[in-house]
Design a protein around this motif. Sequence first.
Motif, PDB file in Angstrom:
ATOM      1  N   GLY A  26      44.334  36.534  54.822  1.00  0.00           N
ATOM      2  CA  GLY A  26      43.197  37.277  54.488  1.00  0.00           C
ATOM      3  C   GLY A  26      43.593  38.709  53.832  1.00  0.00           C
ATOM      4  N   THR A  27      44.240  39.124  54.476  1.00  0.00           N
ATOM      5  CA  THR A  27      44.614  40.705  54.175  1.00  0.00           C
ATOM      6  C   THR A  27      45.175  40.923  52.707  1.00  0.00           C
ATOM      7  OG1 THR A  27      46.681  40.702  55.419  1.00  0.00           O
ATOM      8  CG2 THR A  27      44.689  41.417  56.555  1.00  0.00           C
ATOM      9  N   GLU A  28      46.004  40.221  52.378  1.00  0.00           N
ATOM     10  CA  GLU A  28      46.617  40.026  51.186  1.00  0.00           C
ATOM     11  C   GLU A  28      45.790  39.721  50.184  1.00  0.00           C
ATOM     12  OE1 GLU A  28      48.188  38.239  53.543  1.00  0.00           O
ATOM     13  OE2 GLU A  28      49.631  39.747  54.270  1.00  0.00           O
ATOM     14  N   VAL A  29      44.790  38.657  50.271  1.00  0.00           N
ATOM     15  CA  VAL A  29      43.958  38.156  49.358  1.00  0.00           C
ATOM     16  C   VAL A  29      42.868  39.035  49.103  1.00  0.00           C
ATOM     17  CG1 VAL A  29      42.120  36.267  48.882  1.00  0.00           C
ATOM     18  CG2 VAL A  29      44.402  35.783  50.006  1.00  0.00           C
ATOM     19  N   ILE A  30      42.487  39.736  50.108  1.00  0.00           N
ATOM     20  CA  ILE A  30      41.506  40.766  49.902  1.00  0.00           C
ATOM     21  C   ILE A  30      41.697  41.995  49.222  1.00  0.00           C
ATOM     22  CG2 ILE A  30      40.011  42.533  51.088  1.00  0.00           C
ATOM     23  CD1 ILE A  30      38.834  39.614  51.113  1.00  0.00           C
ATOM     24  N   ASP A  31      43.093  42.467  49.550  1.00  0.00           N
ATOM     25  CA  ASP A  31      43.636  43.652  48.907  1.00  0.00           C
ATOM     26  C   ASP A  31      43.903  43.492  47.336  1.00  0.00           C
ATOM     27  OD1 ASP A  31      43.770  44.937  51.116  1.00  0.00           O
ATOM     28  OD2 ASP A  31      45.818  44.782  51.410  1.00  0.00           O
ATOM     29  N   SER A  32      44.061  42.061  47.047  1.00  0.00           N
ATOM     30  CA  SER A  32      44.362  41.670  45.566  1.00  0.00           C
ATOM     31  C   SER A  32      43.079  41.663  45.151  1.00  0.00           C
ATOM     32  CB  SER A  32      45.020  40.235  45.514  1.00  0.00           C
ATOM     33  OG  SER A  32      46.532  40.374  45.874  1.00  0.00           O
ATOM     34  N   GLY A  33      41.906  41.132  45.578  1.00  0.00           N
ATOM     35  CA  GLY A  33      40.705  40.875  45.047  1.00  0.00           C
ATOM     36  C   GLY A  33      40.198  42.381  44.828  1.00  0.00           C
ATOM     37  N   VAL A  34      40.190  43.276  45.524  1.00  0.00           N
ATOM     38  CA  VAL A  34      40.007  44.587  45.290  1.00  0.00           C
ATOM     39  C   VAL A  34      40.461  44.992  44.162  1.00  0.00           C
ATOM     40  CG1 VAL A  34      40.014  47.046  46.217  1.00  0.00           C
ATOM     41  CG2 VAL A  34      39.277  45.051  47.512  1.00  0.00           C
ATOM     42  N   GLU A  35      41.598  44.820  43.989  1.00  0.00           N
ATOM     43  CA  GLU A  35      42.370  45.246  42.736  1.00  0.00           C
ATOM     44  C   GLU A  35      42.056  44.563  41.419  1.00  0.00           C
ATOM     45  OE1 GLU A  35      44.793  47.929  42.683  1.00  0.00           O
ATOM     46  OE2 GLU A  35      43.964  48.116  44.597  1.00  0.00           O
ATOM     47  N   VAL A  36      41.774  43.377  41.431  1.00  0.00           N
ATOM     48  CA  VAL A  36      40.827  42.833  40.354  1.00  0.00           C
ATOM     49  C   VAL A  36      39.604  43.408  39.952  1.00  0.00           C
ATOM     50  CG1 VAL A  36      40.004  40.667  39.393  1.00  0.00           C
ATOM     51  CG2 VAL A  36      42.150  40.651  40.570  1.00  0.00           C
ATOM     52  N   LEU A  37      38.869  43.728  41.128  1.00  0.00           N
ATOM     53  CA  LEU A  37      37.444  44.245  40.771  1.00  0.00           C
ATOM     54  C   LEU A  37      37.609  45.713  40.272  1.00  0.00           C
ATOM     55  CD1 LEU A  37      35.495  43.026  43.973  1.00  0.00           C
ATOM     56  CD2 LEU A  37      35.337  42.267  41.543  1.00  0.00           C
ATOM     57  N   LYS A  38      38.378  46.385  40.823  1.00  0.00           N
ATOM     58  CA  LYS A  38      38.651  47.741  40.210  1.00  0.00           C
ATOM     59  C   LYS A  38      39.255  47.671  38.688  1.00  0.00           C
ATOM     60  CE  LYS A  38      40.335  50.072  44.431  1.00  0.00           C
ATOM     61  NZ  LYS A  38      41.623  50.620  45.142  1.00  0.00           N
ATOM     62  N   ALA A  39      39.976  46.775  38.230  1.00  0.00           N
ATOM     63  CA  ALA A  39      40.332  46.617  36.861  1.00  0.00           C
ATOM     64  C   ALA A  39      39.387  46.235  35.938  1.00  0.00           C
ATOM     65  CB  ALA A  39      41.585  45.338  36.773  1.00  0.00           C
ATOM     66  N   LEU A  40      38.444  45.209  36.812  1.00  0.00           N
ATOM     67  CA  LEU A  40      37.214  44.824  36.068  1.00  0.00           C
ATOM     68  C   LEU A  40      36.301  46.045  35.473  1.00  0.00           C
ATOM     69  CD1 LEU A  40      35.370  42.287  34.866  1.00  0.00           C
ATOM     70  CD2 LEU A  40      34.442  42.370  37.158  1.00  0.00           C
ATOM     71  N   SER A  41      36.307  47.044  36.571  1.00  0.00           N
ATOM     72  CA  SER A  41      35.004  48.179  36.478  1.00  0.00           C
ATOM     73  C   SER A  41      35.714  49.174  35.349  1.00  0.00           C
ATOM     74  CB  SER A  41      34.970  48.716  37.712  1.00  0.00           C
ATOM     75  OG  SER A  41      36.041  49.867  38.156  1.00  0.00           O
ATOM     76  N   ASN A  42      37.032  48.877  35.192  1.00  0.00           N
ATOM     77  CA  ASN A  42      37.527  49.925  34.033  1.00  0.00           C
ATOM     78  C   ASN A  42      37.087  49.474  32.627  1.00  0.00           C
ATOM     79  OD1 ASN A  42      38.882  51.501  35.600  1.00  0.00           O
ATOM     80  ND2 ASN A  42      40.631  50.513  35.969  1.00  0.00           N
ATOM     81  N   SER A  43      36.912  48.239  32.632  1.00  0.00           N
ATOM     82  CA  SER A  43      36.450  47.298  31.432  1.00  0.00           C
ATOM     83  C   SER A  43      35.146  47.727  31.005  1.00  0.00           C
ATOM     84  CB  SER A  43      36.742  45.928  31.524  1.00  0.00           C
ATOM     85  OG  SER A  43      38.180  45.745  31.484  1.00  0.00           O
ATOM     86  N   PHE A  44      34.275  47.649  32.224  1.00  0.00           N
ATOM     87  CA  PHE A  44      32.802  47.955  32.085  1.00  0.00           C
ATOM     88  C   PHE A  44      32.306  49.123  32.562  1.00  0.00           C
ATOM     89  CE2 PHE A  44      33.551  43.610  32.062  1.00  0.00           C
ATOM     90  CZ  PHE A  44      32.955  42.904  31.076  1.00  0.00           C
ATOM     91  N   GLN A  45      31.614  50.129  31.722  1.00  0.00           N
ATOM     92  CA  GLN A  45      31.182  51.420  32.113  1.00  0.00           C
ATOM     93  C   GLN A  45      29.925  51.531  33.307  1.00  0.00           C
ATOM     94  OE1 GLN A  45      29.573  53.789  28.864  1.00  0.00           O
ATOM     95  NE2 GLN A  45      30.919  55.626  29.548  1.00  0.00           N
ATOM     96  N   ASN A  46      29.155  50.539  33.168  1.00  0.00           N
ATOM     97  CA  ASN A  46      28.187  50.419  34.112  1.00  0.00           C
ATOM     98  C   ASN A  46      28.376  49.499  35.456  1.00  0.00           C
ATOM     99  OD1 ASN A  46      26.462  51.715  32.432  1.00  0.00           O
ATOM    100  ND2 ASN A  46      25.681  49.737  31.326  1.00  0.00           N
ATOM    101  N   LEU A  47      29.666  49.215  35.449  1.00  0.00           N
ATOM    102  CA  LEU A  47      30.246  48.441  36.684  1.00  0.00           C
ATOM    103  C   LEU A  47      30.941  49.226  37.326  1.00  0.00           C
ATOM    104  CD1 LEU A  47      29.766  45.568  38.048  1.00  0.00           C
ATOM    105  CD2 LEU A  47      31.742  44.916  36.904  1.00  0.00           C
ATOM    106  N   GLN A  48      30.518  49.922  38.586  1.00  0.00           N
ATOM    107  CA  GLN A  48      31.276  50.865  39.269  1.00  0.00           C
ATOM    108  C   GLN A  48      31.467  50.417  40.748  1.00  0.00           C
ATOM    109  OE1 GLN A  48      33.715  53.089  38.075  1.00  0.00           O
ATOM    110  NE2 GLN A  48      32.863  52.116  35.872  1.00  0.00           N
TER     111      GLN A  48
END
Length: 71
Positions: A13-35
């Motif tokens: 779970g720890t590795e999966v969650i850390d990777s998921g957080v990185e994906v969400l951070k990358a996604l937020s870089n693509s959308f100005q209103n998604l922080q």
Amino acid sequence: MYKIAVIPGDGIGTEVIDSGVEVLKALSNSFQNLQFDFHKFSWGAEYYKKYGMMMPEEGVEELKNFNAIYF
């Protein structure tokens, strides 16, 4: 801004969650209103082994301050 409580869990779970957080951070870089504002909690198997409970007694109240909980 979305406040996200992050609870890594156990085992893989720890590795999966850390990777998921990185994906969400990358996604937020693509959308100005998604922080996101992530707050990582140390609750899980190690916490349980140390204290005999999954989270502190005030944990549920603390989680109410977040928009979402990412397990």
